[in-house]
Enzyme design. Structure first.
Site, short mmCIF file in Angstrom:
data_model
loop_
_atom_site.label_atom_id
_atom_site.label_comp_id
_atom_site.label_asym_id
_atom_site.label_seq_id
_atom_site.Cartn_x
_atom_site.Cartn_y
_atom_site.Cartn_z
N LYS A 80 0.87 -1.18 0.00
CA LYS A 80 0.00 0.00 0.00
C LYS A 80 0.91 1.23 0.00
O LYS A 80 1.91 1.26 0.72
CB LYS A 80 -0.88 -0.03 1.25
CG LYS A 80 -1.95 1.04 1.32
CD LYS A 80 -2.76 0.88 2.60
CE LYS A 80 -3.95 1.79 2.67
NZ LYS A 80 -4.75 1.56 3.90
N SER A 155 -9.59 1.29 2.61
CA SER A 155 -8.73 2.10 1.78
C SER A 155 -7.64 1.30 1.06
O SER A 155 -7.09 1.76 0.06
CB SER A 155 -8.08 3.19 2.60
OG SER A 155 -7.28 2.63 3.64
N SER A 179 -9.72 -1.14 6.77
CA SER A 179 -9.12 -0.97 5.45
C SER A 179 -8.34 -2.15 4.89
O SER A 179 -7.97 -2.12 3.71
CB SER A 179 -8.21 0.25 5.45
OG SER A 179 -8.99 1.40 5.32
N1 GLN Z 1 -13.17 3.64 6.06
C1 GLN Z 1 -12.64 3.98 7.35
C2 GLN Z 1 -12.19 5.41 7.32
O1 GLN Z 1 -12.33 6.02 6.31
C3 GLN Z 1 -11.49 3.07 7.68
C4 GLN Z 1 -10.29 3.37 6.88
C5 GLN Z 1 -9.08 2.61 7.30
O2 GLN Z 1 -9.18 1.56 7.93
N2 GLN Z 1 -7.91 3.16 6.99
O3 GLN Z 1 -11.70 5.94 8.29
#
Ligand code: GLN
Length: 485
Positions: A80, A155, A179
């Site tokens: 990532k 994400s 994510s």
């Molecule tokens: N969708 C959640 C957020 O936007 C989790 C994102 C993540 O785990 N980085 O905060």
């Protein structure tokens, strides 16, 4: 598709170590697959052709010199793009870091290199990991290999899509509220969020530091175990990394689950979880019973407060973490000369996307004098209650099992309302609030789209995740399906 790209990391490492194939052949096959499917999947922000081939050649050379190769030797991996790679652009999915080249490797990157992995690409993500679909990426939206009109989740959507489309056998993501697990569920692969503190965050571009955790994606339990073996453990460079011994996770993958006490928290089957998803997950739970587990319904009563509390804590921490992007030290700087304050304001205005700006504002508000106690402090108190829910449940159960997401992958553009998007993480957020580890495991399909089951374990008991996932997948093989992209 060349057979090499469908192999597991474990098989690749074995073949490379014995010389049955060379690390160069494996890397070339992966690069060819990337070239073939990237126009459709768009999982990757940067492909590291030369560096990858050079590290593959170095491994092949070590083998010819008679050296015993490390456990991930010759295995291509995508990271990532919020993990710093020395000499390779690391963007966090943001225009503000579009040209940022880190002068150092994140600890996980260093450990993967030591384990012989060949870093081949940096994967797309929602900007600064804020989102659930990759639509918040400052560059482009990635596509779900099972249906390219749909999102891969987020994400860490690029990492999940790349593994699902066989561009790489394994990848790393980061998980603050879901994510890793949510995109794994959407793309039909495994994804594991370790216990908070299990893996060093040094060199991970921070979103919400008390929740962020790096973890693996793979197409088998063993491949996730090999990665966690490599990256887990104490790191003096991250004061929140725990000094807890790292067991051999690979060994847990082969254990059975006879007598394993499984709790099924009823709250996770409300929360907008579709009937189709619930039914696929219930079938998976029946399978665990068939395999000898003792399954009992249970309750985690504070679950319903997790989302509200998370969306105070995460933005609060993000507003503080993202203050470092000031247009002065590194990252995007406006071309307009506007004085010191003006320069910072303008650089941030040009560099950050809408979702990130919204969260910085919410977080700054929640931390302001007079509001801190009402919001941040209260959210932290709720978090303690959630954590206690889990501690109590784990006095009776070895693992808990829930859906990963309320629905399968949605279409790009379908969740234009940012609140609707946030509901995609209702089943995963509470786990980050409790700090416990959890894995998303493929468990079936709804209308041709993959669905995942979430297995949750007590702090530092990742072995139970591997044990349960390993036993379940040996019996069902839901992870042996490939999308036709
Ligand atoms: N969708 C959640 C957020 O936007 C989790 C994102 C993540 O785990 N980085 O905060």
């Amino acid at each position: 598709m060349s057979d090499l790209t469908q192999l597991s990391a474990r098989e690749i490492a074995r073949k490379v170590a014995t010389g049955e194939v060379s690390a160069r052949e494996v890397t070339e096959a992966s690069l060819a697959r990337i070239e073939a499917v990237e126009p459709k999947v768009k999982a990757l922000l940067t492909v590291m052709h030369e560096e990858a081939l050079a590290s593959a050649d170095a491994l092949d050379k070590r083998r010819s010199a008679g050296e015993t190769l490390p456990p991930l030797a010759g295995v291509p991996i995508a990271l990532k793009d919020n993990m710093c790679t020395r000499g390779t652009r690391t963007t966090a999915g943001s225009k503000i870091l579009a040209n940022f080249v880190p002068p150092y490797d994140a600890t996980v990157v260093k450990r993967l290199r030591d384990a012989g992995a060949v870093i081949i690409a940096k994967a797309n993500l929602d900007e600064f990991a804020m989102g659930s679909s990759t639509e918040n990426s400052g560059f482009f939206t990635s596509c779900n290999p099972w249906d390219t009109e749909r999102v891969p989740g987020g994400s860490s959507g690029g990492s999940a899509a790349a593994v699902s489309a066989c561009e790489v056998p394994i990848a790393l993501g980061s998980d603050t509220g879901g994510s890793i697990r949510q995109p794994a569920g959407f793309c039909g692969v495994l994804g594991l969020k370790p216990t908070y503190g299990r893996v060093s965050r040094y060199g991970l571009i921070a979103y919400a530091s008390s929740l962020d955790q790096i973890g693996p994606f793979g197409r088998t339990a063993e491949d996730c175990a090999l990665q966690l073996n490599a990256i887990a453990g104490h790191d003096p460079l991250d004061s929140t990394s725990a000094d807890v011994p790292v067991p051999d996770y690979l060994a847990s993958c082969n254990r059975d689950i006879k007598g394993l006490r499984v709790g099924v928290p009823k709250e996770f089957f409300g929360q907008g979880v579709s009937e189709e998803v619930a039914s696929v997950v219930r079938t998976a739970i029946d399978k665990l019973t068939e395999l000898g587990a003792i399954v009992v319904e249970c309750s985690l009563p504070y679950t319903e407060y997790a989302l509200a509390a998370y969306y105070i804590i995460a933005p609060a921490e993000c507003s503080s973490n993202l203050a470092r992007f000031d247009g002065v030290k590194y990252g995007h700087r406006t071309k307009e000369l506007a004085g010191h304050i003006g320069l910072t304001e303008k650089s941030r205005d040009e560099g950050f996307g809408a979702e990130v700006k919204q969260r910085i504002m919410i977080g700054t508000y929640a931390l302001s004098a007079g509001y801190y106690d009402a919001y941040y402090k209260r959210a932290q108190q709720v978090r303690t209650l959630i954590r206690q829910d889990y501690e109590q449940a784990f006095q009776k159960f070895d693992v808990l099992v829930t859906p990963v997401t309320p629905t399968p992958a949605f279409k790009a553009g379908e969740k234009a309302d940012p609140f609707a998007m946030k509901l995609a993480d209702v089943c995963t957020l509470p786990i980050n609030m409790a700090g416990v580890p959890a894995i998303s495991v493929p468990c079936g399909f709804v209308e041709g789209l993959p669905v995942g089951v979430q297995i949750i374990a007590p702090h530092f008991q990742e072995e139970r995740l591997f044990q349960t996932a390993g036993a379940y997948l040996r019996a069902t093989e839901w992870n042996k399906q490939f999308p036709s992209v």
